[in-house]
Design a protein around this motif. Structure first.
Motif, PDB file in Angstrom:
ATOM      1  N   ALA A 129       0.840  -1.181   0.000  1.00 33.77           N
ATOM      2  CA  ALA A 129       0.000   0.000   0.000  1.00 33.77           C
ATOM      3  C   ALA A 129       0.881   1.240   0.000  1.00 33.77           C
ATOM      4  N   LYS A 130       0.430   2.262  -0.710  1.00 35.09           N
ATOM      5  CA  LYS A 130       1.161   3.520  -0.705  1.00 35.09           C
ATOM      6  C   LYS A 130       0.788   4.302   0.537  1.00 35.09           C
ATOM      7  N   THR A 131       1.689   5.131   0.962  1.00 40.85           N
ATOM      8  CA  THR A 131       1.421   5.998   2.103  1.00 40.85           C
ATOM      9  C   THR A 131       1.672   7.429   1.707  1.00 40.85           C
ATOM     10  N   THR A 132       0.931   8.335   2.323  1.00 40.36           N
ATOM     11  CA  THR A 132       1.155   9.763   2.113  1.00 40.36           C
ATOM     12  C   THR A 132       1.317  10.433   3.461  1.00 40.36           C
ATOM     13  N   GLN A 133       2.314  11.297   3.527  1.00 40.63           N
ATOM     14  CA  GLN A 133       2.630  12.015   4.756  1.00 40.63           C
ATOM     15  C   GLN A 133       2.895  13.481   4.428  1.00 40.63           C
ATOM     16  N   PRO A 134       2.667  14.370   5.381  1.00 35.82           N
ATOM     17  CA  PRO A 134       3.040  15.772   5.133  1.00 35.82           C
ATOM     18  C   PRO A 134       4.555  15.884   4.987  1.00 35.82           C
ATOM     19  N   THR A 135       4.969  16.856   4.215  1.00 32.41           N
ATOM     20  CA  THR A 135       6.399  17.022   3.958  1.00 32.41           C
ATOM     21  C   THR A 135       7.156  17.432   5.206  1.00 32.41           C
ATOM     22  N   SER A 136       6.571  18.318   5.991  1.00 30.45           N
ATOM     23  CA  SER A 136       7.276  18.796   7.173  1.00 30.45           C
ATOM     24  C   SER A 136       6.299  19.199   8.259  1.00 30.45           C
ATOM     25  N   MET A 137       6.796  19.181   9.490  1.00 28.26           N
ATOM     26  CA  MET A 137       6.026  19.607  10.650  1.00 28.26           C
ATOM     27  C   MET A 137       6.975  20.207  11.669  1.00 28.26           C
ATOM     28  N   THR A 152      14.197  15.489  16.437  1.00 27.83           N
ATOM     29  CA  THR A 152      14.237  16.088  15.101  1.00 27.83           C
ATOM     30  C   THR A 152      14.810  15.071  14.120  1.00 27.83           C
ATOM     31  N   ALA A 153      14.005  14.733  13.120  1.00 36.07           N
ATOM     32  CA  ALA A 153      14.379  13.676  12.183  1.00 36.07           C
ATOM     33  C   ALA A 153      13.329  13.607  11.083  1.00 36.07           C
ATOM     34  N   VAL A 154      13.607  12.767  10.093  1.00 31.70           N
ATOM     35  CA  VAL A 154      12.596  12.449   9.083  1.00 31.70           C
ATOM     36  C   VAL A 154      11.886  11.184   9.544  1.00 31.70           C
ATOM     37  N   TYR A 155      10.565  11.230   9.561  1.00 31.31           N
ATOM     38  CA  TYR A 155       9.755  10.107  10.028  1.00 31.31           C
ATOM     39  C   TYR A 155       9.059   9.463   8.827  1.00 31.31           C
ATOM     40  N   TYR A 156       9.244   8.153   8.716  1.00 31.28           N
ATOM     41  CA  TYR A 156       8.673   7.404   7.609  1.00 31.28           C
ATOM     42  C   TYR A 156       7.576   6.473   8.105  1.00 31.28           C
ATOM     43  N   GLY A 169       8.677  10.797   3.486  1.00 33.39           N
ATOM     44  CA  GLY A 169       8.557  10.963   4.924  1.00 33.39           C
ATOM     45  C   GLY A 169       8.204  12.379   5.341  1.00 33.39           C
ATOM     46  N   THR A 170       8.170  12.599   6.634  1.00 32.99           N
ATOM     47  CA  THR A 170       7.885  13.911   7.222  1.00 32.99           C
ATOM     48  C   THR A 170       9.100  14.399   7.989  1.00 32.99           C
ATOM     49  N   GLN A 171       9.581  15.573   7.633  1.00 29.67           N
ATOM     50  CA  GLN A 171      10.670  16.185   8.404  1.00 29.67           C
ATOM     51  C   GLN A 171      10.062  16.846   9.633  1.00 29.67           C
ATOM     52  N   LEU A 172      10.311  16.259  10.791  1.00 34.37           N
ATOM     53  CA  LEU A 172       9.861  16.851  12.050  1.00 34.37           C
ATOM     54  C   LEU A 172      10.987  17.682  12.639  1.00 34.37           C
ATOM     55  N   THR A 173      10.698  18.928  12.900  1.00 32.34           N
ATOM     56  CA  THR A 173      11.660  19.806  13.548  1.00 32.34           C
ATOM     57  C   THR A 173      11.110  20.195  14.910  1.00 32.34           C
ATOM     58  N   VAL A 174      11.842  19.828  15.951  1.00 32.12           N
ATOM     59  CA  VAL A 174      11.454  20.195  17.307  1.00 32.12           C
ATOM     60  C   VAL A 174      12.222  21.453  17.683  1.00 32.12           C
ATOM     61  N   ASN A 175      11.465  22.483  18.009  1.00 31.16           N
ATOM     62  CA  ASN A 175      12.055  23.789  18.304  1.00 31.16           C
ATOM     63  C   ASN A 175      12.143  24.035  19.809  1.00 31.16           C
ATOM     64  N   PRO A 176      13.225  24.668  20.258  1.00 28.63           N
ATOM     65  CA  PRO A 176      13.357  24.943  21.705  1.00 28.63           C
ATOM     66  C   PRO A 176      12.357  25.982  22.169  1.00 28.63           C
TER      67      PRO A 176
END
Lengths: 118, 112
Positions: free
Chosen positions: A2-10, A83-87, A111-118
């Motif tokens: 199955a294909k998956t779709t995720q937001p590009t970034s968060m 902070t990482a790319v999540y697949y 995947g989704t690039q998750l950036t955790v900000n301080p």
């Protein structure tokens, strides 16, 4: 598969929950939902997987909708190190099934690039 | 416990030179083994997979080849590297108990 779709970034604030969505509307009954993450210049790291019940481990929680067409990975208290790319991928459960179904096309999407900000 | 070893971590090779990347797995038997490449962008492209000794399946036509001389050894090779072969190469395995895939730490290949 199955294909998956995720937001590009968060983006997420440190200490807050990070909720990463994934759509997999064509998932088959014998396919599990897997989540991996990749920190820059490292190999992907397994996070969690599930079939239809919600799952929780020391890293995250996985919420799968009743129709199994989408899921959400939850990092309850995000840190800067998250902070990482999540697949999100879907895959048959076992190696034996993979061989039987000639399931060779395990290709990770963007995947989704998750950036955790301080 | 199961471990996966991949080396070298980084490699700079001239165009036209040969390539050999090695991956070994410990603590499991008869695993499925995979070679991935991550070029520009983030997606991982499956290059080769193997379900047993001497059994190799190629996913993408390319300048590369793979071999599995032993149960827990998977080798990625090229006779003559191209500039387009540059990228981040990852080895992975999946054991008999299924479930997750375990990835190696990767090799950053730069062809100059």
């Amino acid at each position: 598969d199955a294909k998956t779709t995720q937001p590009t970034s968060m983006d997420c604030a440190e200490g807050r929950a990070a909720n990463l969505p994934c759509n997999h509307s064509t998932i088959s009954g014998n396919e599990y939902v897997y989540w991996y993450r990749q920190i820059h210049s490292q190999g992907p790291q397994y996070i969690i997987h599930g079939l239809k019940n919600n799952e929780t481990n020391e890293m995250a929680s996985l919420i799968i909708t009743e129709d199994r067409k989408s899921s959400t990975l939850i990092l309850p208290h995000a840190t800067l190190r998250d902070t990482a790319v999540y697949y999100c991928i879907v895959r048959v459960a076992t190696r034996t099934e993979e061989v039987a179904t000639s399931g060779s096309r395990l290709t990770f999407g963007e995947g989704t690039q998750l950036t955790v900000n301080p | 416990s199961q471990t996966i070893h991949q080396w070298p971590a980084t490699l700079v090779q001239p165009v036209g030179s040969p390539l050999s990347l090695e991956c070994t797995v410990e603590g499991t038997s008869n695993p499925n083994l995979y070679w991935y490449r991550q070029a520009a962008g983030r997606g991982l492209q499956l290059l080769f997979y193997s379900v047993g000794i001497g059994q190799i399946s190629s996913e993408v036509p390319q300048n590369l080849s793979a071999s599995r001389p032993q149960d827990r050894q998977f080798i990625l090779s090229s006779k003559k590297l191209l500039l387009s072969d540059s990228g981040f190469y990852l080895c992975a395995w999946r054991g008999s108990m299924g479930y997750g895939y375990t990835f190696g730490s990767g090799t950053r290949l730069t062809v100059v």
